[in-house]
Design a protein around this motif. Sequence first.
Motif, PDB file in Angstrom:
ATOM      1  N   PHE A 107      -4.076  16.902   2.475  1.00 47.76           N
ATOM      2  CA  PHE A 107      -5.015  15.423   1.456  1.00 47.76           C
ATOM      3  C   PHE A 107      -4.186  14.236   2.150  1.00 47.76           C
ATOM      4  O   PHE A 107      -3.037  14.394   1.951  1.00 47.76           O
ATOM      5  N   GLU A 108      -4.523  12.936   1.962  1.00 45.64           N
ATOM      6  CA  GLU A 108      -4.037  11.891   2.417  1.00 45.64           C
ATOM      7  C   GLU A 108      -5.230  10.791   1.410  1.00 45.64           C
ATOM      8  O   GLU A 108      -6.266  10.922   1.908  1.00 45.64           O
ATOM      9  N   ALA A 109      -4.356  10.168   1.014  1.00 44.95           N
ATOM     10  CA  ALA A 109      -5.176   8.545   0.355  1.00 44.95           C
ATOM     11  C   ALA A 109      -4.026   7.605   0.247  1.00 44.95           C
ATOM     12  O   ALA A 109      -2.493   7.561   0.402  1.00 44.95           O
ATOM     13  N   PHE A 110      -4.960   6.486  -0.113  1.00 44.00           N
ATOM     14  CA  PHE A 110      -3.949   4.915  -0.002  1.00 44.00           C
ATOM     15  C   PHE A 110      -4.217   4.929  -1.427  1.00 44.00           C
ATOM     16  O   PHE A 110      -5.011   4.423  -1.880  1.00 44.00           O
ATOM     17  N   TYR A 111      -3.111   3.924  -1.592  1.00 45.92           N
ATOM     18  CA  TYR A 111      -3.390   2.902  -3.156  1.00 45.92           C
ATOM     19  C   TYR A 111      -2.910   2.079  -2.980  1.00 45.92           C
ATOM     20  O   TYR A 111      -1.772   1.698  -2.502  1.00 45.92           O
ATOM     21  N   MET A 112      -3.533   0.803  -3.331  1.00 45.52           N
ATOM     22  CA  MET A 112      -2.923  -0.767  -3.261  1.00 45.52           C
ATOM     23  C   MET A 112      -2.863  -1.376  -4.277  1.00 45.52           C
ATOM     24  O   MET A 112      -3.677  -0.981  -5.429  1.00 45.52           O
ATOM     25  N   SER A 113      -1.662  -1.567  -4.486  1.00 45.08           N
ATOM     26  CA  SER A 113      -1.413  -2.144  -5.910  1.00 45.08           C
ATOM     27  C   SER A 113      -1.956  -3.673  -5.799  1.00 45.08           C
ATOM     28  O   SER A 113      -1.890  -4.398  -5.333  1.00 45.08           O
ATOM     29  N   GLU A 114      -2.256  -3.992  -7.245  1.00 43.67           N
ATOM     30  CA  GLU A 114      -2.430  -5.045  -8.033  1.00 43.67           C
ATOM     31  C   GLU A 114      -1.576  -5.850  -8.774  1.00 43.67           C
ATOM     32  O   GLU A 114      -0.512  -5.695  -8.410  1.00 43.67           O
ATOM     33  N   LYS A 115      -2.182  -6.742  -9.308  1.00 45.64           N
ATOM     34  CA  LYS A 115      -1.339  -7.975  -9.710  1.00 45.64           C
ATOM     35  C   LYS A 115      -0.998  -7.304 -11.377  1.00 45.64           C
ATOM     36  O   LYS A 115      -2.237  -6.023 -11.675  1.00 45.64           O
ATOM     37  N   GLU A 116       0.349  -7.400 -11.518  1.00 48.32           N
ATOM     38  CA  GLU A 116       0.654  -6.773 -12.913  1.00 48.32           C
ATOM     39  C   GLU A 116       0.354  -7.222 -13.288  1.00 48.32           C
ATOM     40  O   GLU A 116       0.529  -8.429 -14.150  1.00 48.32           O
ATOM     41  N   SER A 117      -0.189  -6.609 -14.722  1.00 45.05           N
ATOM     42  CA  SER A 117      -0.461  -6.742 -16.214  1.00 45.05           C
ATOM     43  C   SER A 117      -0.343  -5.690 -17.237  1.00 45.05           C
ATOM     44  O   SER A 117       0.108  -4.490 -16.700  1.00 45.05           O
ATOM     45  N   GLU A 118      -0.427  -6.477 -18.023  1.00 44.67           N
ATOM     46  CA  GLU A 118       0.587  -5.531 -19.466  1.00 44.67           C
ATOM     47  C   GLU A 118      -0.351  -3.850 -19.613  1.00 44.67           C
ATOM     48  O   GLU A 118      -0.271  -3.366 -20.154  1.00 44.67           O
ATOM     49  N   GLU A 119      -1.441  -3.660 -19.637  1.00 46.08           N
ATOM     50  CA  GLU A 119      -2.548  -2.859 -19.652  1.00 46.08           C
ATOM     51  C   GLU A 119      -2.462  -1.920 -18.611  1.00 46.08           C
ATOM     52  O   GLU A 119      -3.841  -1.077 -18.473  1.00 46.08           O
ATOM     53  N   SER A 120      -2.800  -2.393 -17.178  1.00 42.52           N
ATOM     54  CA  SER A 120      -2.569  -1.872 -15.854  1.00 42.52           C
ATOM     55  C   SER A 120      -1.403  -0.898 -16.056  1.00 42.52           C
ATOM     56  O   SER A 120       0.012  -0.916 -16.142  1.00 42.52           O
ATOM     57  N   ILE A 121      -1.937   0.611 -15.999  1.00 40.89           N
ATOM     58  CA  ILE A 121      -1.601   2.271 -15.899  1.00 40.89           C
ATOM     59  C   ILE A 121      -1.777   2.807 -15.380  1.00 40.89           C
ATOM     60  O   ILE A 121      -3.590   3.316 -14.690  1.00 40.89           O
ATOM     61  N   LEU A 122      -0.514   3.180 -13.927  1.00 36.15           N
ATOM     62  CA  LEU A 122      -1.396   4.043 -12.172  1.00 36.15           C
ATOM     63  C   LEU A 122      -1.794   5.279 -12.669  1.00 36.15           C
ATOM     64  O   LEU A 122      -1.203   6.395 -13.554  1.00 36.15           O
ATOM     65  N   GLN A 123      -2.985   5.492 -12.157  1.00 36.25           N
ATOM     66  CA  GLN A 123      -3.698   6.734 -12.171  1.00 36.25           C
ATOM     67  C   GLN A 123      -3.638   7.388 -10.988  1.00 36.25           C
ATOM     68  O   GLN A 123      -4.171   7.136 -10.536  1.00 36.25           O
TER      69      GLN A 123
ATOM     70  N   ILE B 128       0.904  -0.770  -0.085  1.00 37.55           N
ATOM     71  CA  ILE B 128       0.238  -0.348  -0.134  1.00 37.55           C
ATOM     72  C   ILE B 128       0.876   1.004   0.592  1.00 37.55           C
ATOM     73  O   ILE B 128       1.859   1.101   1.283  1.00 37.55           O
ATOM     74  N   LEU B 129       0.483   2.075  -0.749  1.00 33.79           N
ATOM     75  CA  LEU B 129       1.202   3.876  -1.198  1.00 33.79           C
ATOM     76  C   LEU B 129       0.722   4.383  -0.273  1.00 33.79           C
ATOM     77  O   LEU B 129      -0.850   4.361  -0.750  1.00 33.79           O
ATOM     78  N   ARG B 130       0.825   5.253   0.632  1.00 30.31           N
ATOM     79  CA  ARG B 130       0.210   6.408   1.140  1.00 30.31           C
ATOM     80  C   ARG B 130       0.618   7.638   0.468  1.00 30.31           C
ATOM     81  O   ARG B 130       2.057   8.298   0.692  1.00 30.31           O
ATOM     82  N   TYR B 131      -0.089   8.404   0.999  1.00 26.39           N
ATOM     83  CA  TYR B 131       0.187   9.460  -1.036  1.00 26.39           C
ATOM     84  C   TYR B 131      -0.037  10.685   0.506  1.00 26.39           C
ATOM     85  O   TYR B 131      -1.818  11.133   0.665  1.00 26.39           O
ATOM     86  N   LEU B 132       0.484  11.751   1.159  1.00 25.07           N
ATOM     87  CA  LEU B 132      -0.325  12.635   1.618  1.00 25.07           C
ATOM     88  C   LEU B 132       0.340  14.125   0.911  1.00 25.07           C
ATOM     89  O   LEU B 132       1.587  14.582   0.392  1.00 25.07           O
ATOM     90  N   MET B 133      -0.636  14.589   0.831  1.00 19.92           N
ATOM     91  CA  MET B 133       0.020  16.234   0.471  1.00 19.92           C
ATOM     92  C   MET B 133      -0.915  17.426   1.009  1.00 19.92           C
ATOM     93  O   MET B 133      -1.697  17.599   1.572  1.00 19.92           O
ATOM     94  N   ASN B 134       0.314  18.324   1.601  1.00 20.64           N
ATOM     95  CA  ASN B 134      -0.308  19.655   1.932  1.00 20.64           C
ATOM     96  C   ASN B 134      -0.068  20.481   0.799  1.00 20.64           C
ATOM     97  O   ASN B 134       0.994  21.257   0.345  1.00 20.64           O
ATOM     98  N   GLY B 135      -1.205  20.980   0.638  1.00 25.07           N
ATOM     99  CA  GLY B 135      -1.637  22.207  -0.690  1.00 25.07           C
ATOM    100  C   GLY B 135      -2.136  23.302  -0.346  1.00 25.07           C
ATOM    101  O   GLY B 135      -2.032  24.232   0.576  1.00 25.07           O
ATOM    102  N   GLU B 136      -1.486  23.980  -0.956  1.00 22.71           N
ATOM    103  CA  GLU B 136      -1.509  25.900  -0.883  1.00 22.71           C
ATOM    104  C   GLU B 136      -2.345  26.421  -2.547  1.00 22.71           C
ATOM    105  O   GLU B 136      -1.893  26.022  -2.915  1.00 22.71           O
TER     106      GLU B 136
END
Length: 563
Positions: A377-393, A311-319
């Motif tokens: 803002f704080e979000a979490f990304y759960m990685s899935e199985k690698e496939s040829e057509e999967s591109i992280l959005q 799991i990737l934890r993504y934190l952003m402090n924006g203005e």
Amino acid sequence: MADFWNTDTGESVYRSRDTVKNLKIKVHIERVTSTAVLSQHLQHQVLSQQDRGDIELETLTSQGQTAGDNEEEMVMGWQEKLFSQYEMELFQNEEACQTPLDRQYHSEIKALNKAKCRRNHRIFTYTDHDRYTNCLPLHQLHTDLLTTTKSSPTFLAERMASVRHRRQERRTMDSSIPKSRIINWEPTEEFVQSSHVLNNAMQTMHIMGDLGPPGRLGQRENECLLVTIKTDGSGTIIIKPDFNKGRDPYRIVTQGEKREVWRLTLENVSTAMKPEEKDREQNMYKDLYVRHKDYLNSLVGLDFEMPPLGILRYLMNGEIVLAKGFEYDNLYIHFYMELPNSWSSLPFQSLSGVTQTCRTKSFGKENVAVFSYPFNFEAFYMSEKESEESILQWPVLYFKVLSLDSWQRYRTEGYGYLLFPAMPGKHTVTCHTWRPLQTGTVSALRRFFIGGSAELEDHSYVRIPGTFKGERLSRFGFCTETTGSVTFNLHCIQQARSFVDAAILKKRRQKVVDQLGGFSQQGAVCTVLEAFQRARRKMQEARESLPRDVIDSTSQLQLESTA
């Protein structure tokens, strides 16, 4: 008489880790006018004319003056009280003592008179506890040290002189804060000057001088401020004027009919620390810092908070910094985040927000509205199985700029979007906006008079809608108009266990997607090699299916091309 004077009478700020009670200052004043010179000349004349008997009365009067009438030097510490002649006469009478401090001064002056050990005549002090510190007139708080042609105190300096009254004059119980007009949208110049006052809790000490003529000491109009010392208790010491440090003395000109000139010299005579004391102090500070570090470590703990594996934890402090280039005034921004597949957020995480309404100001040729609106803002990304057509959005921030007038009519000024950065760190992004445009005069009149304009039902239409499943998105015939731009400051942090694993295995990876099991460099190389192997097999199979003479001619052609 001195021919050169020190004209730099501004205040100096010092920082000291030592306590201010160890401060020692030597103050030296000397009369340098023609009166003092004439007095010395007459004294020599008296000695030479003692046998004649034709000495005038003024000569006899000047002979009775002592060196203390024209010169005095004192060494004093922080908040050390030295009584003036006026205070000596005032506090001798016990009936004039009203406060406990006055009665304390009465006992001290009584002891001084009994012991006859008073060591000052002209130089005296007002400490932080004296009522005279807050009651000094402004012309005494700002000594007439003739420095430049513009030596008069500024408005802010005069206001600051009375700030310390707030600590003594407590607010009554029935005082209240006005419920209306807390923010003054159109402040006048007088309001700005009356409100622009700092209020720092500082202790003050004034070193004064009684510059009256000999025999007339103790008159308040002859008192003159020599030095002002302030400290805030955190190691900051402000001294005005600064120590001479080998430079020319300061000049003081008295008020009144006989304007006399005095010479002022300041010197720091504080006791210097010994080398062994400095070493002991440094070791003490080191020990203190180590203990403070251990205390902070105990609060944090040994186990650093880590997201689960994969799991990737993504934190952003924006203005939202500013918006510029829009048609109308009083702008505000409505924004929200869209999370793609495999992304999630905490239940209490707000995915939308609205800024305050901001009026625009002209900077150059553009009207700029400075928001400085923070968001996180704080979000979490759960990685899935690698496939040829999967591109992280990555998540997308959609925003809409609106304007509001005095009749509470709002207008849509522009749409835009911001794609979250894929790399951690600080990013400054400027997003350009557009708005739907309806052709014709009626729509323009409606927008101007009654507000309102064409709006998007789906804000994600500014990019590619999430509900779109086709191959091509056509916007043919959709009329738009370019409006302004919005600037963002983004501070992004990414956290995942794969970062730690990669550091342990000493594997250098460039993108977060690669570390989470996406397309890695090794995987790309393997894919290319497998493609070459498949192509080679196909070539071998095709070659085997050809006749022998064709294969020989093909080999001959290859040899010729190689040669």
